[in-house]
Design a protein around this motif. Structure first.
Motif, PDB file in Angstrom:
ATOM      1  N   ILE A  21      26.610  17.303  85.065  1.00  0.00           N
ATOM      2  CA  ILE A  21      26.678  16.296  86.589  1.00  0.00           C
ATOM      3  C   ILE A  21      25.519  16.597  87.518  1.00  0.00           C
ATOM      4  O   ILE A  21      24.626  16.050  87.717  1.00  0.00           O
ATOM      5  N   ARG A  22      25.642  18.581  87.808  1.00  0.00           N
ATOM      6  CA  ARG A  22      24.415  18.658  88.123  1.00  0.00           C
ATOM      7  C   ARG A  22      22.855  18.455  87.899  1.00  0.00           C
ATOM      8  O   ARG A  22      22.514  18.164  87.943  1.00  0.00           O
ATOM      9  N   ALA A  23      22.737  18.408  86.167  1.00  0.00           N
ATOM     10  CA  ALA A  23      21.596  17.949  85.907  1.00  0.00           C
ATOM     11  C   ALA A  23      21.173  16.457  86.393  1.00  0.00           C
ATOM     12  O   ALA A  23      19.942  16.461  86.982  1.00  0.00           O
ATOM     13  N   GLY A  24      22.523  15.578  86.433  1.00  0.00           N
ATOM     14  CA  GLY A  24      22.132  14.447  85.863  1.00  0.00           C
ATOM     15  C   GLY A  24      21.988  13.763  87.596  1.00  0.00           C
ATOM     16  O   GLY A  24      21.010  12.914  87.918  1.00  0.00           O
ATOM     17  N   LEU A  25      22.068  15.067  89.143  1.00  0.00           N
ATOM     18  CA  LEU A  25      22.157  14.921  90.090  1.00  0.00           C
ATOM     19  C   LEU A  25      20.635  15.396  90.402  1.00  0.00           C
ATOM     20  O   LEU A  25      20.735  15.697  91.412  1.00  0.00           O
ATOM     21  N   HIS A  26      20.181  16.603  89.799  1.00  0.00           N
ATOM     22  CA  HIS A  26      18.713  17.281  90.014  1.00  0.00           C
ATOM     23  C   HIS A  26      18.941  18.119  90.687  1.00  0.00           C
ATOM     24  O   HIS A  26      18.383  18.399  91.853  1.00  0.00           O
ATOM     25  N   LEU A  27      20.131  18.448  90.868  1.00  0.00           N
ATOM     26  CA  LEU A  27      20.613  20.237  91.855  1.00  0.00           C
ATOM     27  C   LEU A  27      20.165  21.465  91.376  1.00  0.00           C
ATOM     28  O   LEU A  27      20.274  21.439  90.421  1.00  0.00           O
ATOM     29  N   ASP A  28      19.301  21.534  92.297  1.00  0.00           N
ATOM     30  CA  ASP A  28      19.361  23.157  92.557  1.00  0.00           C
ATOM     31  C   ASP A  28      20.555  24.278  92.400  1.00  0.00           C
ATOM     32  O   ASP A  28      21.591  23.856  92.357  1.00  0.00           O
ATOM     33  N   ALA A  29      20.148  25.590  92.498  1.00  0.00           N
ATOM     34  CA  ALA A  29      21.305  26.555  92.703  1.00  0.00           C
ATOM     35  C   ALA A  29      22.425  26.562  93.680  1.00  0.00           C
ATOM     36  O   ALA A  29      23.444  26.304  93.435  1.00  0.00           O
ATOM     37  N   THR A  30      21.605  26.201  94.914  1.00  0.00           N
ATOM     38  CA  THR A  30      22.182  25.302  95.947  1.00  0.00           C
ATOM     39  C   THR A  30      23.286  24.552  95.929  1.00  0.00           C
ATOM     40  O   THR A  30      24.400  24.452  96.467  1.00  0.00           O
ATOM     41  N   GLY A  31      22.962  23.672  95.313  1.00  0.00           N
ATOM     42  CA  GLY A  31      23.194  22.143  94.568  1.00  0.00           C
ATOM     43  C   GLY A  31      24.830  22.570  94.137  1.00  0.00           C
ATOM     44  O   GLY A  31      25.198  21.730  93.706  1.00  0.00           O
ATOM     45  N   ALA A  32      24.106  23.260  93.395  1.00  0.00           N
ATOM     46  CA  ALA A  32      24.826  23.369  91.778  1.00  0.00           C
ATOM     47  C   ALA A  32      26.548  24.298  92.299  1.00  0.00           C
ATOM     48  O   ALA A  32      27.327  24.159  92.426  1.00  0.00           O
ATOM     49  N   ALA A  33      26.013  25.360  93.947  1.00  0.00           N
ATOM     50  CA  ALA A  33      27.686  26.129  94.281  1.00  0.00           C
ATOM     51  C   ALA A  33      28.047  24.782  95.373  1.00  0.00           C
ATOM     52  O   ALA A  33      29.537  25.012  95.599  1.00  0.00           O
ATOM     53  N   TRP A  34      27.126  23.645  95.918  1.00  0.00           N
ATOM     54  CA  TRP A  34      27.701  22.625  96.478  1.00  0.00           C
ATOM     55  C   TRP A  34      28.822  21.821  95.772  1.00  0.00           C
ATOM     56  O   TRP A  34      30.136  21.620  96.071  1.00  0.00           O
ATOM     57  N   LEU A  35      27.975  21.908  94.730  1.00  0.00           N
ATOM     58  CA  LEU A  35      28.940  21.207  93.147  1.00  0.00           C
ATOM     59  C   LEU A  35      30.227  21.802  93.179  1.00  0.00           C
ATOM     60  O   LEU A  35      31.608  20.718  92.450  1.00  0.00           O
ATOM     61  N   SER A  36      30.302  23.186  92.761  1.00  0.00           N
ATOM     62  CA  SER A  36      31.269  23.129  92.502  1.00  0.00           C
ATOM     63  C   SER A  36      32.484  23.451  93.107  1.00  0.00           C
ATOM     64  O   SER A  36      33.947  23.419  93.281  1.00  0.00           O
TER      65      SER A  36
END
Ligand code: COA
Length: 357
Positions: A21-36
């Motif tokens: 999901i993170r890759a599909g949404l092009h999220l960086d490390a900050t975005g990945a933390a948000w997603l988690s």
């Protein structure tokens, strides 16, 4: 809702794997933390059922979204099979907001813009979030007793912020996503010319800065102390800020807030804005609505730097000063002041609610 997209009884999908999901949404490390963090919220009992294309268009039009934005949002409505990553994010953001319904305190940074590389679908994410919570927030408004005209006017702030984003970027989106989460948590209403949020002084990002230190607040008494319930006054862009429209709004909001957000005592409403910079009084004429608005408030000592706010709300541009041109008397005064090395301030003021009833 005949054209609704049903999403009930889903088995876990491969696409729900967070890395994917993170890759599909092009999220960086900050975005990945948000997603988690979002993924840690349990999904609500009522599953996400997005309105279908026809109903979505109807809602967005009624919420004053420009036609190009309605077309973009409808064309990119996500589905769980078609767009599992965006749908996952939508489900989780809805879960987060439903868990916070009626509660202030959600951090501003928790609602980032999605990466530009996602294009139109990513830009439309926060319009889709409003559609995702539309029935939830309308039901909450009914439960609280928010009148129907106030409910619609409140949610139509979406159109304003979509128009601002389109004017400044040329793309569909919402200029300040966190702002719309106040409406979606039913802690902000629009009553005539002004908007009002409910919060307690000193608590969360809704609380004004600067505010009195604890000793000064204690001396001023109930209503102004840390933890006391209050209303935040907000001024949406649009029609002139006529004193009559403000008076009408404040009077109705005083009554309405007591009914829909009951608390033992709520003595004052606060406002924190560049509009309360008292330097403006010397720059604008005696018939200025901004100056009349300032005169309603008791100013709290202290200030926060306000150049960025003034640039945002008066020019909608951060371009170098020599590239800005002025068409109104305020723009002329602001440019003269900034070019001479002056600065603007964000000030806090408060007004007694019983004087406005
Ligand atoms: C609040 C607002 C409606 C006040 O506008 P208003 O009622 O026209 O205010 P005034 O009567 O004091 O205006 C005096 C002059 O300044 C101009 N002016 C006022 N606000 C202006 C703004 N934001 N941008 C450019 N010019 C503005 C007016 O057009 C008028 O110009 P004129 O003398 O050349 O005719 C307006 O500033 C606005 O829409 N602001 C954006 C929202 C905002 O700032 N909210 C607060 C966020 S913290």
């Amino acid at each position: 809702m005949s054209d609704a997209v049903p999403t009930q009884a889903r088995a876990p999908r491969l696409g729900e794997h967070l890395d994917q999901i993170r890759a599909g949404l092009h999220l960086d490390a900050t975005g990945a933390a948000w997603l988690s963090e979002l993924a840690s919220f349990p999904l609500p009992v009522t599953p996400l059922v997005l309105p279908g294309p026809r109903r979505s268009a109807e809602i967005l039009e009624r919420l004053a979204c420009p036609p190009e934005a309605v077309a973009d949002a409808v064309a990119t409505l996500p589905g769980p099979e078609r767009d599992p990553e965006r749908f996952f994010l939508l489900e989780r953001c809805r879960a987060r907001l439903l868990a916070g319904m009626g509660q202030p305190g959600l951090a501003r940074g928790a609602w980032p813009q999605l990466p530009k590389s996602l294009g139109v679908p990513g830009g439309c994410f926060y319009l889709h979030l409003v559609l995702a919570l539309f029935e939830d927030v309308r039901a909450e408004h009914r439960r609280l007793g928010v009148p129907d005209d106030v409910s619609w006017a409140t949610l139509a702030d979406l159109g304003r912020h979509v128009a601002i984003q389109r004017a400044s970027t040329g793309r569909t989106g919402v200029d300040e996503p966190w702002w719309m989460t106040l409406h979606l948590r039913a802690i902000l209403i629009e009553v005539g010319r002004l908007q009002y949020s409910t919060f307690r002084l000193g608590e969360g990002p809704e609380s004004p800065l600067p505010w009195y230190d604890d000793a000064a607040a204690e001396r001023l008494g109930e209503g102004l102390r840390p933890g006391d319930a209050t209303l935040g006054i907000h001024i949406p862009a649009g029609e002139p800020l006529s004193p009559a429209a403000c008076a009408q709004s404040l009077a109705r909001a005083g009554e309405l807030s007591a009914a829909i957000w009951p608390v033992a005592t709520r003595r004052v409403a606060t406002c924190c804005s560049w509009l309360l910079d008292d330097q403006l009084a010397g720059m604008l004429g005696p018939s200025s609505n901004i100056v009349a608005f300032q005169q309603r408030f008791v100013l709290v000592p202290g200030a926060v730097e306000g150049d960025h706010d003034v640039r945002t709300f008066v020019f909608r541009s951060m371009a170098p000063l020599d590239q800005l041109s002025a068409t109104t008397s305020l723009q002329r005064a602001v440019l003269t002041h900034l070019r001479a090395g002056g600065h603007f301030l964000r000030r806090t003021g408060w007004v007694a609610l019983d004087e406005e009833a």
